[in-house]
Design a protein around this motif. Structure first.
Motif, PDB file in Angstrom:
ATOM      1  N   SER A  13       0.836  -1.194   0.000  1.00 50.28           N
ATOM      2  CA  SER A  13       0.000   0.000   0.000  1.00 50.28           C
ATOM      3  C   SER A  13       0.872   1.246   0.000  1.00 50.28           C
ATOM      4  N   ALA A  14       0.393   2.274  -0.677  1.00 54.25           N
ATOM      5  CA  ALA A  14       0.989   3.605  -0.544  1.00 54.25           C
ATOM      6  C   ALA A  14       0.204   4.295   0.558  1.00 54.25           C
ATOM      7  N   SER A  15       0.812   4.447   1.724  1.00 54.96           N
ATOM      8  CA  SER A  15       0.062   4.881   2.900  1.00 54.96           C
ATOM      9  C   SER A  15       0.118   6.374   3.164  1.00 54.96           C
ATOM     10  N   GLN A  16       1.108   7.074   2.591  1.00 57.53           N
ATOM     11  CA  GLN A  16       1.201   8.498   2.882  1.00 57.53           C
ATOM     12  C   GLN A  16       1.975   9.196   1.779  1.00 57.53           C
ATOM     13  N   VAL A  17       1.501  10.369   1.403  1.00 50.13           N
ATOM     14  CA  VAL A  17       2.238  11.248   0.499  1.00 50.13           C
ATOM     15  C   VAL A  17       2.214  12.634   1.124  1.00 50.13           C
ATOM     16  N   THR A  18       3.387  13.184   1.349  1.00 53.11           N
ATOM     17  CA  THR A  18       3.492  14.527   1.905  1.00 53.11           C
ATOM     18  C   THR A  18       4.276  15.375   0.922  1.00 53.11           C
ATOM     19  N   VAL A  19       3.622  16.398   0.383  1.00 55.78           N
ATOM     20  CA  VAL A  19       4.270  17.300  -0.566  1.00 55.78           C
ATOM     21  C   VAL A  19       4.534  18.614   0.154  1.00 55.78           C
ATOM     22  N   SER A  20       5.750  19.089   0.056  1.00 54.59           N
ATOM     23  CA  SER A  20       6.133  20.319   0.735  1.00 54.59           C
ATOM     24  C   SER A  20       5.467  21.527   0.072  1.00 54.59           C
ATOM     25  N   ASP A  22       6.967  24.253   0.016  1.00 56.72           N
ATOM     26  CA  ASP A  22       8.131  24.949  -0.531  1.00 56.72           C
ATOM     27  C   ASP A  22       8.508  24.289  -1.849  1.00 56.72           C
ATOM     28  N   PRO A  23       8.434  25.026  -2.964  1.00 52.64           N
ATOM     29  CA  PRO A  23       8.733  24.416  -4.265  1.00 52.64           C
ATOM     30  C   PRO A  23      10.175  23.932  -4.404  1.00 52.64           C
ATOM     31  N   ALA A  24      11.067  24.360  -3.532  1.00 48.99           N
ATOM     32  CA  ALA A  24      12.455  23.896  -3.585  1.00 48.99           C
ATOM     33  C   ALA A  24      12.593  22.513  -2.953  1.00 48.99           C
ATOM     34  N   GLU A  25      11.596  22.126  -2.170  1.00 45.69           N
ATOM     35  CA  GLU A  25      11.597  20.800  -1.561  1.00 45.69           C
ATOM     36  C   GLU A  25      10.674  19.906  -2.370  1.00 45.69           C
ATOM     37  N   GLY A  26      10.784  18.645  -2.200  1.00 40.40           N
ATOM     38  CA  GLY A  26       9.980  17.711  -2.979  1.00 40.40           C
ATOM     39  C   GLY A  26       8.863  17.097  -2.171  1.00 40.40           C
ATOM     40  N   ALA A  27       8.888  15.782  -2.071  1.00 38.98           N
ATOM     41  CA  ALA A  27       7.809  15.072  -1.402  1.00 38.98           C
ATOM     42  C   ALA A  27       8.362  13.833  -0.712  1.00 38.98           C
ATOM     43  N   LEU A  28       7.591  13.351   0.236  1.00 34.19           N
ATOM     44  CA  LEU A  28       7.876  12.098   0.908  1.00 34.19           C
ATOM     45  C   LEU A  28       6.736  11.153   0.576  1.00 34.19           C
ATOM     46  N   LEU A  41      10.242   7.161   0.478  1.00 34.28           N
ATOM     47  CA  LEU A  41      10.976   7.741  -0.645  1.00 34.28           C
ATOM     48  C   LEU A  41      10.994   9.252  -0.469  1.00 34.28           C
ATOM     49  N   LEU A  42      12.169   9.852  -0.518  1.00 32.58           N
ATOM     50  CA  LEU A  42      12.301  11.302  -0.483  1.00 32.58           C
ATOM     51  C   LEU A  42      12.570  11.754  -1.912  1.00 32.58           C
ATOM     52  N   LEU A  43      11.594  12.410  -2.511  1.00 29.71           N
ATOM     53  CA  LEU A  43      11.687  12.800  -3.915  1.00 29.71           C
ATOM     54  C   LEU A  43      12.026  14.279  -4.044  1.00 29.71           C
ATOM     55  N   SER A  44      13.007  14.584  -4.869  1.00 28.97           N
ATOM     56  CA  SER A  44      13.305  15.978  -5.196  1.00 28.97           C
ATOM     57  C   SER A  44      12.162  16.515  -6.049  1.00 28.97           C
ATOM     58  N   ALA A  47      12.283  14.852  -9.444  1.00 28.63           N
ATOM     59  CA  ALA A  47      11.895  13.435  -9.392  1.00 28.63           C
ATOM     60  C   ALA A  47      10.390  13.307  -9.191  1.00 28.63           C
ATOM     61  N   LEU A  48       9.804  14.189  -8.384  1.00 32.10           N
ATOM     62  CA  LEU A  48       8.353  14.181  -8.181  1.00 32.10           C
ATOM     63  C   LEU A  48       7.635  14.463  -9.496  1.00 32.10           C
ATOM     64  N   ALA A  49       8.108  15.440 -10.243  1.00 33.22           N
ATOM     65  CA  ALA A  49       7.500  15.767 -11.541  1.00 33.22           C
ATOM     66  C   ALA A  49       7.626  14.598 -12.511  1.00 33.22           C
TER      67      ALA A  49
END
Length: 69
Positions: A13-20, A22-28, A41-44, A47-49
């Motif tokens: 399962s994909a249990s959580q997505v957290t998008v910052s 701040d556009p300079a940060e990515g997502a978890l 996964l820590l995405l720049s 990488a998120l795009a």
């Protein structure tokens, strides 16, 4: 990067997505596995795009194989 080893992990399962905000940060992205540990996964931003574009293409391709309702 093609010479790097690849690790395959079965994801339940994909249990959580957290998008910052701040556009300079990515997502978890937190993925649950059947193993003893889950994966985060820590995405720049780039990488998120790229992931968003790949998922959009995959969804579009999958929709071609789904019956119309």
């Amino acid at each position: 990067m093609a010479d790097k080893p690849t690790i395959q992990i079965s994801v339940v399962s994909a249990s959580q997505v957290t998008v910052s905000g701040d556009p300079a940060e990515g997502a978890l992205v937190k993925l649950e596995t059947e193993a003893d540990a889950d994966v985060e996964l820590l995405l720049s931003p780039s990488a998120l795009a790229q992931l968003e574009a790949l998922l959009a293409r995959a969804a579009q391709e999958q929709s071609k194989h789904q019956p119309r309702q």
